[in-house]
Design a protein around this motif. Structure first.
Motif, mmCIF file in Angstrom:
data_model
loop_
_atom_site.group_PDB
_atom_site.id
_atom_site.type_symbol
_atom_site.label_atom_id
_atom_site.label_comp_id
_atom_site.label_asym_id
_atom_site.label_seq_id
_atom_site.Cartn_x
_atom_site.Cartn_y
_atom_site.Cartn_z
ATOM 1 N N ARG A 1 -8.379 13.919 -3.094
ATOM 2 C CA ARG A 1 -7.218 14.502 -3.755
ATOM 3 C C ARG A 1 -7.519 15.960 -4.118
ATOM 4 O O ARG A 1 -8.620 16.268 -4.546
ATOM 5 C CB ARG A 1 -6.925 13.713 -5.031
ATOM 6 N N TYR B 1 0.833 -1.201 0.000
ATOM 7 C CA TYR B 1 0.000 0.000 0.000
ATOM 8 C C TYR B 1 0.864 1.245 0.000
ATOM 9 O O TYR B 1 1.938 1.265 0.605
ATOM 10 C CB TYR B 1 -0.921 0.025 1.216
ATOM 11 N N HIS B 2 0.366 2.292 -0.660
ATOM 12 C CA HIS B 2 1.051 3.570 -0.690
ATOM 13 C C HIS B 2 0.976 4.197 0.705
ATOM 14 O O HIS B 2 -0.047 4.068 1.391
ATOM 15 C CB HIS B 2 0.366 4.475 -1.726
ATOM 16 N N THR C 1 -2.147 6.023 1.420
ATOM 17 C CA THR C 1 -3.274 5.117 1.680
ATOM 18 C C THR C 1 -3.199 4.613 3.121
ATOM 19 O O THR C 1 -4.214 4.509 3.816
ATOM 20 C CB THR C 1 -3.231 3.907 0.715
ATOM 21 N N GLN D 1 -4.223 7.358 5.481
ATOM 22 C CA GLN D 1 -5.662 7.634 5.297
ATOM 23 C C GLN D 1 -6.497 6.565 6.012
ATOM 24 O O GLN D 1 -7.439 6.865 6.733
ATOM 25 C CB GLN D 1 -6.008 7.655 3.804
ATOM 26 N N ARG D 2 -6.087 5.296 5.819
ATOM 27 C CA ARG D 2 -6.842 4.209 6.472
ATOM 28 C C ARG D 2 -6.762 4.308 7.988
ATOM 29 O O ARG D 2 -7.718 4.039 8.705
ATOM 30 C CB ARG D 2 -6.300 2.859 6.013
ATOM 31 N N ASP E 1 1.758 -1.922 6.210
ATOM 32 C CA ASP E 1 0.600 -1.679 7.063
ATOM 33 C C ASP E 1 0.559 -2.716 8.185
ATOM 34 O O ASP E 1 -0.476 -3.245 8.516
ATOM 35 C CB ASP E 1 -0.683 -1.754 6.246
#
Ligand code: FA5
Length: 351
Positions: free
Chosen positions: A200, A107-108, A111, A114-115, A349
């Motif tokens: 975004r 995952y970026h 991301t 954000q999660r 993550d």
């Protein structure tokens, strides 16, 4: 038709029949119809002709010019079609000896943060909303107490589209729609509005270590009876402590101006790259602007159909991209958008 013109016509037709590619066709167009092209050059002979001859000669040259232009356009269509068919019919060649890429994806970092934020706010009872990247002037500015020609519009250099819409400069652009969506439940059922909306954003800005023209924000709003600055500070502190897993994180709140909040604040965190001593990532200040916020302006609540005499609320606009930089120690924001798989694969993550 004059002999000279007839000779040019047959030379052109013969040359055109030999053309087999778009590049050759372009060269032929220049040779005959360009500024110094031979058909264009025919008009230069007009000076030596009588007035009567000039009329016929001019008409014939123009006729040849039109004929050449039509023939070139027709050939171009045919060549494009031919090239497309060749591409479609080309048999792909596979090299079966190339080793397969067995490296898994990851995952970026944006991301990931954000999660993490979504998880934190969900646990505090917030809904998560999604919103368009193309919005209207009303959504991005007017509904936020920023009328046309207001100087505050200069705070964000906006990309406008030909149809008058624009690329969202801030996630605040969704505020009005969120108020309208949830106001009935607030007014009729007494359900507070609690929502976050990541997205975004785009601004026509020069890039440096902490600015990009494309970046992520996460907006949050809470509206109910008696919401105060204390609720705002509590939510911000909880979120940051959880994201950084550090309840001693240094945070500072300064007055800040945004037309859609009153009072408004700038919320900075101490730079996690240099530990607050100063570095290029924090412009040598030791602090990074992360999450402007404030109490929602009464005009903004009214515009969303909520009576500011009865209800109050807070709003914040968290810089998710900068949060990812701070959380993962990325010194330059441009590395996050660079797309280098090797560099992105370092983040996980696993929390
Ligand atoms: C705003 O965009 C306001 N809409 C925030 C807000 C919401 C204020 C609700 C009050 C209430 P600002 O332009 O400062 O404010 O941007 C907010 C955050 O987005 C910044 O603190 C920063 O973390 C991030 N940000 C802004 N511009 C950039 C950029 N060019 N590159 C990366 N991050 C940016």
């Amino acid at each position: 038709m004059n002999d000279l013109i007839l000779a040019q016509k047959s030379a052109f037709e013969s040359d055109l029949s030999k053309v087999t590619s778009i590049t050759e066709l372009e060269a032929l167009k220049v040779a005959y119809l360009g500024k110094k092209g031979t058909i264009t050059g025919l008009l230069k002979n007009m000076g030596s002709l009588s007035n009567e001859e000039k009329k016929d000669y001019g008409r014939d040259v123009n006729e040849l010019k039109n004929l050449a232009q039509d023939a070139i356009a027709e050939k171009l269509t045919a060549l494009k079609e031919q090239e497309m068919m060749a591409e479609i019919n080309a048999v792909p060649t596979f090299d079966m000896d190339i080793p397969a890429n067995t490296q898994g994806g990851s995952y970026h970092p944006i991301t990931l943060v954000q999660r993490k934020c979504e998880e934190i706010f969900r646990s505090m009872g917030f809904n998560i909303e999604d919103y368009s990247e193309i919005v209207t002037d009303y959504e991005c500015f007017e509904s936020l107490n920023i009328p046309k020609f207001h100087p505050a519009r200069d705070m964000q250099d906006t990309y406008y589209l030909d149809n008058g819409q624009l690329l969202k400069t801030q996630t605040s652009a969704a505020q009005n729609a969120i108020y309208k969506k949830y106001k009935d439940a607030l007014i009729n059922e007494g359900k507070p509005i609690k929502a976050i909306f990541p997205g975004r954003c785009f601004r026509n800005e020069a890039t440096d270590a902490c600015h990009e023209n494309t970046f992520f924000q996460m907006e949050g709003v809470m509206v109910d009876k008696d919401i105060s600055i204390a609720n705002l500070i509590y939510s911000m502190k909880t979120m940051l402590a959880e994201v950084f897993d550090n309840y001693d994180l240094k945070v500072r709140l300064r007055p800040g101006f945004f037309p859609f909040v009153e009072p408004g604040f700038e919320l900075d965190i101490s730079c996690q790259i240099c530990g607050g001593v100063g570095c290029p990532s924090c412009k040598h200040s030791g602090w990074l602007e992360l999450c402007p916020c404030g109490m929602i302006h009464p005009n903004v609540l009214s515009e969303g159909g909520i009576d500011p005499e009865k209800y109050t609320g807070f709003a914040f606009g968290l810089g998710l991209t900068r949060l990812a930089m701070m959380k993962y120690g990325v010194k330059d924001i441009r590395d996050l958008n660079g797309g280098s798989l090797n560099s992105l694969a370092q983040f996980s993550d696993d929390e």
